[in-house]
Write a protein that holds these residues in place. Structure first.
Motif, PDB file in Angstrom:
ATOM      1  N   PHE A   1       0.820  -1.196   0.000  1.00  0.00           N
ATOM      2  CA  PHE A   1       0.000   0.000   0.000  1.00  0.00           C
ATOM      3  C   PHE A   1       0.863   1.258   0.000  1.00  0.00           C
ATOM      4  O   PHE A   1       0.606   2.184  -0.753  1.00  0.00           O
ATOM      5  N   LYS A   2       1.894   1.267   0.865  1.00  0.00           N
ATOM      6  CA  LYS A   2       2.728   2.478   0.987  1.00  0.00           C
ATOM      7  C   LYS A   2       3.519   2.740  -0.289  1.00  0.00           C
ATOM      8  O   LYS A   2       3.750   3.892  -0.647  1.00  0.00           O
ATOM      9  N   THR A   3       3.964   1.699  -0.974  1.00  0.00           N
ATOM     10  CA  THR A   3       4.796   1.863  -2.161  1.00  0.00           C
ATOM     11  C   THR A   3       4.007   2.396  -3.354  1.00  0.00           C
ATOM     12  O   THR A   3       4.478   3.273  -4.072  1.00  0.00           O
ATOM     13  N   ASN A   4       2.786   1.851  -3.561  1.00  0.00           N
ATOM     14  CA  ASN A   4       2.001   2.239  -4.733  1.00  0.00           C
ATOM     15  C   ASN A   4       0.508   2.171  -4.371  1.00  0.00           C
ATOM     16  O   ASN A   4      -0.166   1.169  -4.659  1.00  0.00           O
ATOM     17  N   PRO A   5      -0.026   3.198  -3.746  1.00  0.00           N
ATOM     18  CA  PRO A   5      -1.418   3.149  -3.295  1.00  0.00           C
ATOM     19  C   PRO A   5      -2.429   2.984  -4.437  1.00  0.00           C
ATOM     20  O   PRO A   5      -3.440   2.303  -4.270  1.00  0.00           O
ATOM     21  N   GLU A   6      -2.162   3.571  -5.615  1.00  0.00           N
ATOM     22  CA  GLU A   6      -3.090   3.438  -6.742  1.00  0.00           C
ATOM     23  C   GLU A   6      -3.190   1.988  -7.199  1.00  0.00           C
ATOM     24  O   GLU A   6      -4.282   1.474  -7.461  1.00  0.00           O
ATOM     25  N   ASP A   7      -2.042   1.323  -7.286  1.00  0.00           N
ATOM     26  CA  ASP A   7      -2.039  -0.084  -7.702  1.00  0.00           C
ATOM     27  C   ASP A   7      -2.751  -0.948  -6.665  1.00  0.00           C
ATOM     28  O   ASP A   7      -3.519  -1.848  -7.007  1.00  0.00           O
ATOM     29  N   PHE A   8      -2.517  -0.662  -5.383  1.00  0.00           N
ATOM     30  CA  PHE A   8      -3.182  -1.391  -4.313  1.00  0.00           C
ATOM     31  C   PHE A   8      -4.699  -1.245  -4.416  1.00  0.00           C
ATOM     32  O   PHE A   8      -5.441  -2.225  -4.325  1.00  0.00           O
ATOM     33  N   ILE A   9      -5.158  -0.023  -4.638  1.00  0.00           N
ATOM     34  CA  ILE A   9      -6.594   0.240  -4.745  1.00  0.00           C
ATOM     35  C   ILE A   9      -7.182  -0.496  -5.949  1.00  0.00           C
ATOM     36  O   ILE A   9      -8.250  -1.105  -5.849  1.00  0.00           O
ATOM     37  N   MET A  10      -6.493  -0.460  -7.095  1.00  0.00           N
ATOM     38  CA  MET A  10      -6.982  -1.141  -8.300  1.00  0.00           C
ATOM     39  C   MET A  10      -7.075  -2.660  -8.073  1.00  0.00           C
ATOM     40  O   MET A  10      -8.053  -3.298  -8.477  1.00  0.00           O
ATOM     41  N   LYS A  11      -6.064  -3.243  -7.431  1.00  0.00           N
ATOM     42  CA  LYS A  11      -6.091  -4.685  -7.155  1.00  0.00           C
ATOM     43  C   LYS A  11      -7.192  -5.029  -6.167  1.00  0.00           C
ATOM     44  O   LYS A  11      -7.853  -6.054  -6.306  1.00  0.00           O
ATOM     45  N   ALA A  12      -7.393  -4.173  -5.159  1.00  0.00           N
ATOM     46  CA  ALA A  12      -8.466  -4.407  -4.189  1.00  0.00           C
ATOM     47  C   ALA A  12      -9.827  -4.346  -4.873  1.00  0.00           C
ATOM     48  O   ALA A  12     -10.705  -5.183  -4.615  1.00  0.00           O
ATOM     49  N   ILE A  13     -10.017  -3.372  -5.761  1.00  0.00           N
ATOM     50  CA  ILE A  13     -11.279  -3.251  -6.509  1.00  0.00           C
ATOM     51  C   ILE A  13     -11.517  -4.490  -7.364  1.00  0.00           C
ATOM     52  O   ILE A  13     -12.627  -5.031  -7.391  1.00  0.00           O
ATOM     53  N   ASP A  14     -10.464  -4.950  -8.051  1.00  0.00           N
ATOM     54  CA  ASP A  14     -10.584  -6.150  -8.878  1.00  0.00           C
ATOM     55  C   ASP A  14     -10.994  -7.361  -8.048  1.00  0.00           C
ATOM     56  O   ASP A  14     -11.856  -8.140  -8.451  1.00  0.00           O
ATOM     57  N   LEU A  15     -10.367  -7.534  -6.882  1.00  0.00           N
ATOM     58  CA  LEU A  15     -10.707  -8.663  -6.012  1.00  0.00           C
ATOM     59  C   LEU A  15     -12.148  -8.574  -5.516  1.00  0.00           C
ATOM     60  O   LEU A  15     -12.870  -9.582  -5.498  1.00  0.00           O
ATOM     61  N   ILE A  16     -12.578  -7.401  -5.130  1.00  0.00           N
ATOM     62  CA  ILE A  16     -13.949  -7.210  -4.653  1.00  0.00           C
ATOM     63  C   ILE A  16     -14.947  -7.503  -5.778  1.00  0.00           C
ATOM     64  O   ILE A  16     -15.929  -8.229  -5.571  1.00  0.00           O
ATOM     65  N   ASN A  17     -14.705  -6.960  -6.968  1.00  0.00           N
ATOM     66  CA  ASN A  17     -15.603  -7.209  -8.104  1.00  0.00           C
ATOM     67  C   ASN A  17     -15.628  -8.679  -8.489  1.00  0.00           C
ATOM     68  O   ASN A  17     -16.681  -9.216  -8.839  1.00  0.00           O
ATOM     69  N   GLU A  18     -14.480  -9.342  -8.424  1.00  0.00           N
ATOM     70  CA  GLU A  18     -14.425 -10.769  -8.740  1.00  0.00           C
ATOM     71  C   GLU A  18     -15.265 -11.569  -7.749  1.00  0.00           C
ATOM     72  O   GLU A  18     -16.004 -12.475  -8.130  1.00  0.00           O
ATOM     73  N   GLN A  19     -15.164 -11.227  -6.478  1.00  0.00           N
ATOM     74  CA  GLN A  19     -15.936 -11.925  -5.454  1.00  0.00           C
ATOM     75  C   GLN A  19     -17.436 -11.645  -5.592  1.00  0.00           C
ATOM     76  O   GLN A  19     -18.255 -12.544  -5.405  1.00  0.00           O
ATOM     77  N   LYS A  20     -17.790 -10.410  -5.943  1.00  0.00           N
ATOM     78  CA  LYS A  20     -19.203 -10.087  -6.170  1.00  0.00           C
ATOM     79  C   LYS A  20     -19.750 -10.915  -7.326  1.00  0.00           C
ATOM     80  O   LYS A  20     -20.837 -11.478  -7.231  1.00  0.00           O
ATOM     81  N   ALA A  21     -18.998 -10.985  -8.419  1.00  0.00           N
ATOM     82  CA  ALA A  21     -19.437 -11.759  -9.584  1.00  0.00           C
ATOM     83  C   ALA A  21     -19.568 -13.235  -9.227  1.00  0.00           C
ATOM     84  O   ALA A  21     -20.528 -13.893  -9.638  1.00  0.00           O
ATOM     85  N   THR A  22     -18.628 -13.752  -8.449  1.00  0.00           N
ATOM     86  CA  THR A  22     -18.688 -15.161  -8.043  1.00  0.00           C
ATOM     87  C   THR A  22     -19.943 -15.432  -7.230  1.00  0.00           C
ATOM     88  O   THR A  22     -20.625 -16.440  -7.441  1.00  0.00           O
ATOM     89  N   MET A  23     -20.276 -14.537  -6.306  1.00  0.00           N
ATOM     90  CA  MET A  23     -21.483 -14.711  -5.490  1.00  0.00           C
ATOM     91  C   MET A  23     -22.738 -14.676  -6.361  1.00  0.00           C
ATOM     92  O   MET A  23     -23.658 -15.465  -6.162  1.00  0.00           O
ATOM     93  N   ILE A  24     -22.776 -13.768  -7.317  1.00  0.00           N
ATOM     94  CA  ILE A  24     -23.940 -13.662  -8.197  1.00  0.00           C
ATOM     95  C   ILE A  24     -24.074 -14.929  -9.042  1.00  0.00           C
ATOM     96  O   ILE A  24     -25.161 -15.498  -9.167  1.00  0.00           O
ATOM     97  N   VAL A  25     -22.970 -15.391  -9.613  1.00  0.00           N
ATOM     98  CA  VAL A  25     -22.999 -16.578 -10.468  1.00  0.00           C
ATOM     99  C   VAL A  25     -23.444 -17.807  -9.681  1.00  0.00           C
ATOM    100  O   VAL A  25     -24.223 -18.621 -10.169  1.00  0.00           O
ATOM    101  N   GLU A  26     -22.986 -17.926  -8.448  1.00  0.00           N
ATOM    102  CA  GLU A  26     -23.362 -19.079  -7.627  1.00  0.00           C
ATOM    103  C   GLU A  26     -24.863 -19.137  -7.374  1.00  0.00           C
ATOM    104  O   GLU A  26     -25.432 -20.210  -7.218  1.00  0.00           O
ATOM    105  N   HIS A  27     -25.507 -17.992  -7.342  1.00  0.00           N
ATOM    106  CA  HIS A  27     -26.936 -17.941  -7.004  1.00  0.00           C
ATOM    107  C   HIS A  27     -27.829 -17.569  -8.184  1.00  0.00           C
ATOM    108  O   HIS A  27     -29.014 -17.329  -7.995  1.00  0.00           O
ATOM    109  N   ILE A  28     -27.278 -17.563  -9.388  1.00  0.00           N
ATOM    110  CA  ILE A  28     -28.068 -17.174 -10.553  1.00  0.00           C
ATOM    111  C   ILE A  28     -29.088 -18.262 -10.879  1.00  0.00           C
ATOM    112  O   ILE A  28     -28.839 -19.453 -10.674  1.00  0.00           O
ATOM    113  N   ALA A  29     -30.226 -17.836 -11.364  1.00  0.00           N
ATOM    114  CA  ALA A  29     -31.271 -18.767 -11.795  1.00  0.00           C
ATOM    115  C   ALA A  29     -31.846 -18.244 -13.104  1.00  0.00           C
ATOM    116  O   ALA A  29     -32.040 -17.040 -13.271  1.00  0.00           O
TER     117      ALA A  29
END
Length: 176
Positions: A1-29
Protein backbone atom coordinates in the motif's frame (compact mmCIF):
# COMPACT_ATOMS: atom_id res chain seq x y z
CA UNK A 1 0.00 0.00 0.00
CA UNK A 2 2.73 2.48 0.99
CA UNK A 3 4.80 1.86 -2.16
CA UNK A 4 2.00 2.24 -4.73
CA UNK A 5 -1.42 3.15 -3.30
CA UNK A 6 -3.09 3.44 -6.74
CA UNK A 7 -2.04 -0.08 -7.70
CA UNK A 8 -3.18 -1.39 -4.31
CA UNK A 9 -6.59 0.24 -4.74
CA UNK A 10 -6.98 -1.14 -8.30
CA UNK A 11 -6.09 -4.68 -7.15
CA UNK A 12 -8.47 -4.41 -4.19
CA UNK A 13 -11.28 -3.25 -6.51
CA UNK A 14 -10.58 -6.15 -8.88
CA UNK A 15 -10.71 -8.66 -6.01
CA UNK A 16 -13.95 -7.21 -4.65
CA UNK A 17 -15.60 -7.21 -8.10
CA UNK A 18 -14.43 -10.77 -8.74
CA UNK A 19 -15.94 -11.92 -5.45
CA UNK A 20 -19.20 -10.09 -6.17
CA UNK A 21 -19.44 -11.76 -9.58
CA UNK A 22 -18.69 -15.16 -8.04
CA UNK A 23 -21.48 -14.71 -5.49
CA UNK A 24 -23.94 -13.66 -8.20
CA UNK A 25 -23.00 -16.58 -10.47
CA UNK A 26 -23.36 -19.08 -7.63
CA UNK A 27 -26.94 -17.94 -7.00
CA UNK A 28 -28.07 -17.17 -10.55
CA UNK A 29 -31.27 -18.77 -11.79
CA UNK A 30 -32.68 -18.80 -15.31
CA UNK A 31 -36.38 -19.01 -16.06
CA UNK A 32 -37.53 -20.47 -19.40
CA UNK A 33 -39.24 -18.00 -21.74
CA UNK A 34 -41.08 -18.54 -24.98
CA UNK A 35 -38.52 -16.43 -26.86
CA UNK A 36 -36.72 -17.89 -29.83
CA UNK A 37 -33.98 -16.88 -32.21
CA UNK A 38 -34.72 -16.16 -35.83
CA UNK A 39 -32.84 -18.19 -38.41
CA UNK A 40 -31.38 -14.85 -39.54
CA UNK A 41 -28.71 -15.05 -36.83
CA UNK A 42 -26.99 -17.67 -38.98
CA UNK A 43 -26.85 -15.43 -42.05
CA UNK A 44 -26.22 -11.93 -40.72
CA UNK A 45 -22.66 -10.60 -41.03
CA UNK A 46 -21.56 -13.48 -43.28
CA UNK A 47 -20.46 -11.26 -46.16
CA UNK A 48 -17.45 -9.99 -44.21
CA UNK A 49 -15.59 -13.33 -44.13
CA UNK A 50 -12.44 -14.06 -46.11
CA UNK A 51 -13.27 -17.43 -47.68
CA UNK A 52 -9.60 -18.14 -48.39
CA UNK A 53 -9.35 -19.00 -44.67
CA UNK A 54 -12.46 -21.19 -44.61
CA UNK A 55 -10.79 -24.58 -45.06
CA UNK A 56 -12.28 -27.59 -46.82
CA UNK A 57 -15.88 -27.94 -47.94
CA UNK A 58 -18.01 -29.65 -45.28
CA UNK A 59 -20.80 -32.24 -45.51
CA UNK A 60 -22.62 -32.05 -42.17
CA UNK A 61 -22.28 -28.37 -41.22
CA UNK A 62 -25.22 -26.05 -41.90
CA UNK A 63 -22.92 -24.21 -44.34
CA UNK A 64 -20.38 -25.50 -46.80
CA UNK A 65 -17.59 -23.83 -44.81
CA UNK A 66 -16.93 -22.92 -41.19
CA UNK A 67 -14.65 -20.29 -39.70
CA UNK A 68 -12.89 -21.61 -36.62
CA UNK A 69 -11.07 -19.72 -33.89
CA UNK A 70 -8.31 -22.23 -33.10
CA UNK A 71 -6.59 -25.48 -34.04
CA UNK A 72 -8.69 -27.27 -31.40
CA UNK A 73 -11.84 -26.11 -33.22
CA UNK A 74 -10.44 -27.08 -36.65
CA UNK A 75 -9.66 -30.61 -35.40
CA UNK A 76 -13.11 -30.76 -33.77
CA UNK A 77 -14.80 -29.79 -37.07
CA UNK A 78 -12.87 -32.47 -38.97
CA UNK A 79 -14.10 -35.17 -36.61
CA UNK A 80 -17.68 -33.83 -36.45
CA UNK A 81 -17.87 -33.77 -40.21
CA UNK A 82 -16.69 -37.38 -40.62
CA UNK A 83 -18.61 -38.92 -37.70
CA UNK A 84 -21.45 -41.24 -38.64
CA UNK A 85 -23.31 -40.34 -35.41
CA UNK A 86 -23.54 -36.63 -36.29
CA UNK A 87 -26.51 -35.57 -38.42
CA UNK A 88 -25.83 -31.83 -38.55
CA UNK A 89 -23.84 -29.26 -36.61
CA UNK A 90 -23.34 -25.51 -36.58
CA UNK A 91 -20.83 -23.05 -35.24
CA UNK A 92 -23.14 -20.83 -33.21
CA UNK A 93 -23.16 -17.25 -34.47
CA UNK A 94 -22.10 -14.29 -32.35
CA UNK A 95 -25.77 -13.27 -32.14
CA UNK A 96 -26.59 -16.34 -30.01
CA UNK A 97 -25.74 -15.05 -26.53
CA UNK A 98 -26.64 -16.25 -23.06
CA UNK A 99 -26.84 -13.31 -20.64
CA UNK A 100 -24.62 -13.68 -17.56
CA UNK A 101 -23.68 -11.28 -14.75
CA UNK A 102 -20.11 -11.12 -16.13
CA UNK A 103 -21.06 -10.42 -19.75
CA UNK A 104 -22.71 -12.22 -22.65
CA UNK A 105 -21.64 -15.80 -23.31
CA UNK A 106 -21.58 -17.36 -26.79
CA UNK A 107 -21.17 -21.17 -26.82
CA UNK A 108 -19.25 -22.61 -29.77
CA UNK A 109 -21.33 -25.43 -31.26
CA UNK A 110 -24.83 -26.87 -31.65
CA UNK A 111 -24.74 -30.55 -32.63
CA UNK A 112 -27.52 -32.95 -33.55
CA UNK A 113 -26.87 -36.68 -33.37
CA UNK A 114 -28.72 -39.62 -34.92
CA UNK A 115 -31.53 -40.73 -32.66
CA UNK A 116 -30.70 -44.01 -30.96
CA UNK A 117 -26.96 -43.66 -31.61
CA UNK A 118 -26.30 -41.61 -28.46
CA UNK A 119 -28.00 -40.66 -25.21
CA UNK A 120 -28.32 -36.91 -25.90
CA UNK A 121 -29.67 -36.05 -29.35
CA UNK A 122 -29.00 -32.30 -29.13
CA UNK A 123 -25.77 -31.02 -27.69
CA UNK A 124 -24.36 -27.53 -27.19
CA UNK A 125 -20.60 -27.55 -26.75
CA UNK A 126 -17.86 -25.17 -25.78
CA UNK A 127 -14.46 -26.22 -27.10
CA UNK A 128 -11.43 -25.34 -25.03
CA UNK A 129 -7.81 -26.30 -25.58
CA UNK A 130 -7.56 -27.31 -21.95
CA UNK A 131 -10.18 -28.44 -19.48
CA UNK A 132 -7.96 -27.51 -16.54
CA UNK A 133 -9.76 -24.95 -14.41
CA UNK A 134 -6.35 -23.47 -13.61
CA UNK A 135 -5.93 -22.47 -17.27
CA UNK A 136 -9.40 -20.93 -17.69
CA UNK A 137 -9.77 -17.31 -16.69
CA UNK A 138 -12.19 -16.57 -13.86
CA UNK A 139 -14.62 -14.80 -16.21
CA UNK A 140 -14.64 -17.81 -18.57
CA UNK A 141 -15.31 -20.16 -15.65
CA UNK A 142 -18.16 -17.91 -14.47
CA UNK A 143 -19.74 -17.76 -17.93
CA UNK A 144 -19.46 -21.56 -18.32
CA UNK A 145 -21.08 -22.07 -14.91
CA UNK A 146 -23.94 -19.76 -15.94
CA UNK A 147 -24.34 -21.68 -19.22
CA UNK A 148 -24.60 -24.96 -17.26
CA UNK A 149 -27.43 -23.46 -15.20
CA UNK A 150 -29.07 -21.98 -18.31
CA UNK A 151 -29.13 -25.28 -20.21
CA UNK A 152 -30.21 -27.27 -17.14
CA UNK A 153 -33.43 -25.20 -17.17
CA UNK A 154 -34.41 -26.21 -20.71
CA UNK A 155 -37.55 -28.30 -20.79
CA UNK A 156 -36.08 -31.10 -22.90
CA UNK A 157 -33.76 -33.60 -21.25
CA UNK A 158 -32.41 -34.31 -24.73
CA UNK A 159 -30.37 -31.08 -24.79
CA UNK A 160 -27.02 -31.27 -23.05
CA UNK A 161 -24.32 -28.62 -22.57
CA UNK A 162 -20.72 -29.23 -21.64
CA UNK A 163 -17.15 -28.12 -22.22
CA UNK A 164 -14.98 -30.48 -24.26
CA UNK A 165 -11.42 -30.43 -25.52
CA UNK A 166 -11.89 -33.01 -28.28
CA UNK A 167 -14.43 -35.01 -30.24
CA UNK A 168 -13.50 -38.08 -28.17
CA UNK A 169 -14.48 -36.26 -24.97
CA UNK A 170 -17.77 -35.21 -26.59
CA UNK A 171 -18.57 -38.82 -27.52
CA UNK A 172 -17.79 -39.99 -23.97
CA UNK A 173 -20.35 -37.49 -22.66
CA UNK A 174 -23.14 -38.17 -25.17
CA UNK A 175 -22.81 -41.93 -24.98
CA UNK A 176 -22.95 -42.15 -21.18
Amino acid sequence: FKTNPEDFIMKAIDLINEQKATMIVEHIAYDPLQESHSIDIFTQDKTKHDFSKAGLSLKRHVYDYVFTDSKVERDFVTELDTSEEVVVYAKLPKGFVIPTPVGGYNPDWAISFKQGAVKHIYFVAETKGSLSSMQLREIERSKIECARKFFSKLTSDQVKYDVVDSFGKLMQIVCN
